[in-house]
Write a protein that holds these residues in place. Structure first.
Motif, PDB file in Angstrom:
ATOM      1  N   ARG A   1       0.827  -1.198   0.000  1.00 53.70           N
ATOM      2  CA  ARG A   1       0.000   0.000   0.000  1.00 53.70           C
ATOM      3  C   ARG A   1       0.862   1.250   0.000  1.00 53.70           C
ATOM      4  O   ARG A   1       1.910   1.283   0.642  1.00 53.70           O
ATOM      5  CB  ARG A   1      -0.882   0.024   1.243  1.00 53.70           C
ATOM      6  N   PRO A   2       0.417   2.306  -0.680  1.00 51.68           N
ATOM      7  CA  PRO A   2       1.146   3.577  -0.610  1.00 51.68           C
ATOM      8  C   PRO A   2       1.215   4.061   0.842  1.00 51.68           C
ATOM      9  O   PRO A   2       0.289   3.854   1.622  1.00 51.68           O
ATOM     10  CB  PRO A   2       0.295   4.524  -1.457  1.00 51.68           C
ATOM     11  N   GLN A   3       2.328   4.676   1.181  1.00 51.19           N
ATOM     12  CA  GLN A   3       2.532   5.181   2.534  1.00 51.19           C
ATOM     13  C   GLN A   3       2.616   6.701   2.507  1.00 51.19           C
ATOM     14  O   GLN A   3       3.258   7.281   1.642  1.00 51.19           O
ATOM     15  CB  GLN A   3       3.825   4.619   3.118  1.00 51.19           C
ATOM     16  N   ILE A   4       1.961   7.331   3.468  1.00 47.76           N
ATOM     17  CA  ILE A   4       2.037   8.785   3.592  1.00 47.76           C
ATOM     18  C   ILE A   4       3.164   9.097   4.571  1.00 47.76           C
ATOM     19  O   ILE A   4       3.182   8.584   5.688  1.00 47.76           O
ATOM     20  CB  ILE A   4       0.705   9.377   4.078  1.00 47.76           C
ATOM     21  N   ARG A   5       4.113   9.935   4.121  1.00 51.17           N
ATOM     22  CA  ARG A   5       5.270  10.261   4.956  1.00 51.17           C
ATOM     23  C   ARG A   5       5.472  11.766   5.025  1.00 51.17           C
ATOM     24  O   ARG A   5       5.258  12.478   4.052  1.00 51.17           O
ATOM     25  CB  ARG A   5       6.530   9.618   4.379  1.00 51.17           C
ATOM     26  N   ASP A   6       5.908  12.195   6.197  1.00 51.87           N
ATOM     27  CA  ASP A   6       6.269  13.600   6.391  1.00 51.87           C
ATOM     28  C   ASP A   6       7.680  13.787   5.848  1.00 51.87           C
ATOM     29  O   ASP A   6       8.627  13.163   6.318  1.00 51.87           O
ATOM     30  CB  ASP A   6       6.213  13.951   7.880  1.00 51.87           C
ATOM     31  N   GLN A   7       7.828  14.638   4.850  1.00 56.81           N
ATOM     32  CA  GLN A   7       9.130  14.882   4.229  1.00 56.81           C
ATOM     33  C   GLN A   7       9.639  16.293   4.520  1.00 56.81           C
ATOM     34  O   GLN A   7      10.463  16.820   3.787  1.00 56.81           O
ATOM     35  CB  GLN A   7       9.037  14.628   2.730  1.00 56.81           C
ATOM     36  N   SER A   8       9.175  16.862   5.608  1.00 60.79           N
ATOM     37  CA  SER A   8       9.544  18.227   5.972  1.00 60.79           C
ATOM     38  C   SER A   8      11.048  18.419   6.100  1.00 60.79           C
ATOM     39  O   SER A   8      11.576  19.500   5.827  1.00 60.79           O
ATOM     40  CB  SER A   8       8.874  18.622   7.290  1.00 60.79           C
ATOM     41  N   HIS A   9      11.769  17.379   6.512  1.00 57.89           N
ATOM     42  CA  HIS A   9      13.209  17.458   6.775  1.00 57.89           C
ATOM     43  C   HIS A   9      14.074  17.269   5.528  1.00 57.89           C
ATOM     44  O   HIS A   9      15.292  17.351   5.596  1.00 57.89           O
ATOM     45  CB  HIS A   9      13.590  16.410   7.820  1.00 57.89           C
ATOM     46  N   LEU A  10      13.455  17.020   4.371  1.00 57.90           N
ATOM     47  CA  LEU A  10      14.208  16.876   3.124  1.00 57.90           C
ATOM     48  C   LEU A  10      14.460  18.246   2.521  1.00 57.90           C
ATOM     49  O   LEU A  10      13.664  19.173   2.681  1.00 57.90           O
ATOM     50  CB  LEU A  10      13.446  16.007   2.132  1.00 57.90           C
ATOM     51  N   LEU A  11      15.559  18.370   1.793  1.00 55.71           N
ATOM     52  CA  LEU A  11      15.890  19.629   1.141  1.00 55.71           C
ATOM     53  C   LEU A  11      15.304  19.668  -0.263  1.00 55.71           C
ATOM     54  O   LEU A  11      15.235  18.649  -0.946  1.00 55.71           O
ATOM     55  CB  LEU A  11      17.405  19.816   1.065  1.00 55.71           C
ATOM     56  N   GLY A  12      14.903  20.867  -0.673  1.00 53.70           N
ATOM     57  CA  GLY A  12      14.340  21.032  -2.002  1.00 53.70           C
ATOM     58  C   GLY A  12      14.565  22.432  -2.518  1.00 53.70           C
ATOM     59  O   GLY A  12      15.253  23.248  -1.901  1.00 53.70           O
ATOM     60  N   ILE A  13      13.954  22.701  -3.684  1.00 57.90           N
ATOM     61  CA  ILE A  13      14.016  24.026  -4.280  1.00 57.90           C
ATOM     62  C   ILE A  13      12.610  24.423  -4.715  1.00 57.90           C
ATOM     63  O   ILE A  13      11.754  23.564  -4.953  1.00 57.90           O
ATOM     64  CB  ILE A  13      14.994  24.099  -5.473  1.00 57.90           C
ATOM     65  N   ARG A  14      12.383  25.725  -4.825  1.00 59.92           N
ATOM     66  CA  ARG A  14      11.094  26.242  -5.272  1.00 59.92           C
ATOM     67  C   ARG A  14      11.326  27.587  -5.947  1.00 59.92           C
ATOM     68  O   ARG A  14      12.183  28.364  -5.515  1.00 59.92           O
ATOM     69  CB  ARG A  14      10.144  26.402  -4.089  1.00 59.92           C
ATOM     70  N   ILE A  15      10.580  27.860  -6.992  1.00 58.52           N
ATOM     71  CA  ILE A  15      10.729  29.107  -7.736  1.00 58.52           C
ATOM     72  C   ILE A  15      10.566  30.301  -6.801  1.00 58.52           C
ATOM     73  O   ILE A  15       9.700  30.300  -5.929  1.00 58.52           O
ATOM     74  CB  ILE A  15       9.709  29.165  -8.890  1.00 58.52           C
ATOM     75  N   ASN A  16      11.392  31.331  -6.990  1.00 53.53           N
ATOM     76  CA  ASN A  16      11.422  32.505  -6.113  1.00 53.53           C
ATOM     77  C   ASN A  16      10.069  33.124  -5.844  1.00 53.53           C
ATOM     78  O   ASN A  16       9.727  33.400  -4.709  1.00 53.53           O
ATOM     79  CB  ASN A  16      12.342  33.583  -6.680  1.00 53.53           C
TER      80      ASN A  16
END
Length: 187
Positions: free
Chosen positions: A46-61
């Motif tokens: 089954r798909p799992q829902i996970r908190d990914q708040s601690h991962l690094l990412g990028i987002r348009i300004n």
């Protein structure tokens, strides 16, 4: 573990047209994602829902103008730099390390094998504090696995993560030195 104080420094990592930071700061907390697990091309549960708040990412300004630049301690080792978060908040003094999705995350500083990163200029030459002359320097980050740090999109997930990429997909960051003389950080 003790960093080499003479070659360590504190700096921010930014981009011209994107913000760099933790997913919770870029997209709001909690940064949840539904992950389907696959093994050898076969669905394994089954798909799992996970908190990914601690991962690094990028987002348009323009989508994230309130985000402070990612401030890191670059702790020198013979194999590269150990990156320790210096932004105030829940990830303060945590180290940036590889995650199982080929992304990078904040982990407790007592990890057995923290990831090490090599700073490279546009010609592929390693940068250290000794040859880091400008206040703002374009750099790429290369992991000890010889992968570069770049933006990756994982199918069906709403975020753009920082993670392992090939050289052609690497990100050029703007490294801005904040402090050249920093006290040694004990881990």
């Amino acid at each position: 573990m003790t960093s080499n104080i003479e070659k360590s420094f504190i700096a921010t990592l930014r981009m011209f047209d994107h913000r760099v930071g933790f997913l919770e700061h870029l997209y709001g907390k909690p940064a949840m994602a539904t992950i389907s697990l696959f093994s050898g091309g076969f669905y394994t549960g089954r798909p799992q829902i996970r908190d990914q708040s601690h991962l690094l990412g990028i987002r348009i300004n323009e989508q994230s103008d309130r985000i402070k630049p990612l401030k890191l301690h670059f702790g020198h080792t013979p194999d590269g730099y150990i990156l320790t978060v210096k932004n105030q908040g829940p990830y303060f003094n945590q180290v940036i390390s590889n995650h199982w999705l080929d992304t990078v995350e904040a982990v407790k500083p007592d990890t057995d094998s923290p990831s090490k990163f090599v700073l490279l200029d546009r010609y592929g030459t390693a940068i250290t504090r000794d040859n880091l002359q400008a206040e703002h320097t374009p750099v790429c980050l290369k992991l000890e696995s010889h992968d570069y740090l770049g933006g990756i999109k994982i199918r069906s997930l709403p975020y753009v993560y920082l993670g392992k990429t090939e050289e052609r997909s690497k990100i050029t960051f703007i490294l801005s030195v904040v402090e050249r003389h920093v006290p040694d950080i004990k881990r």
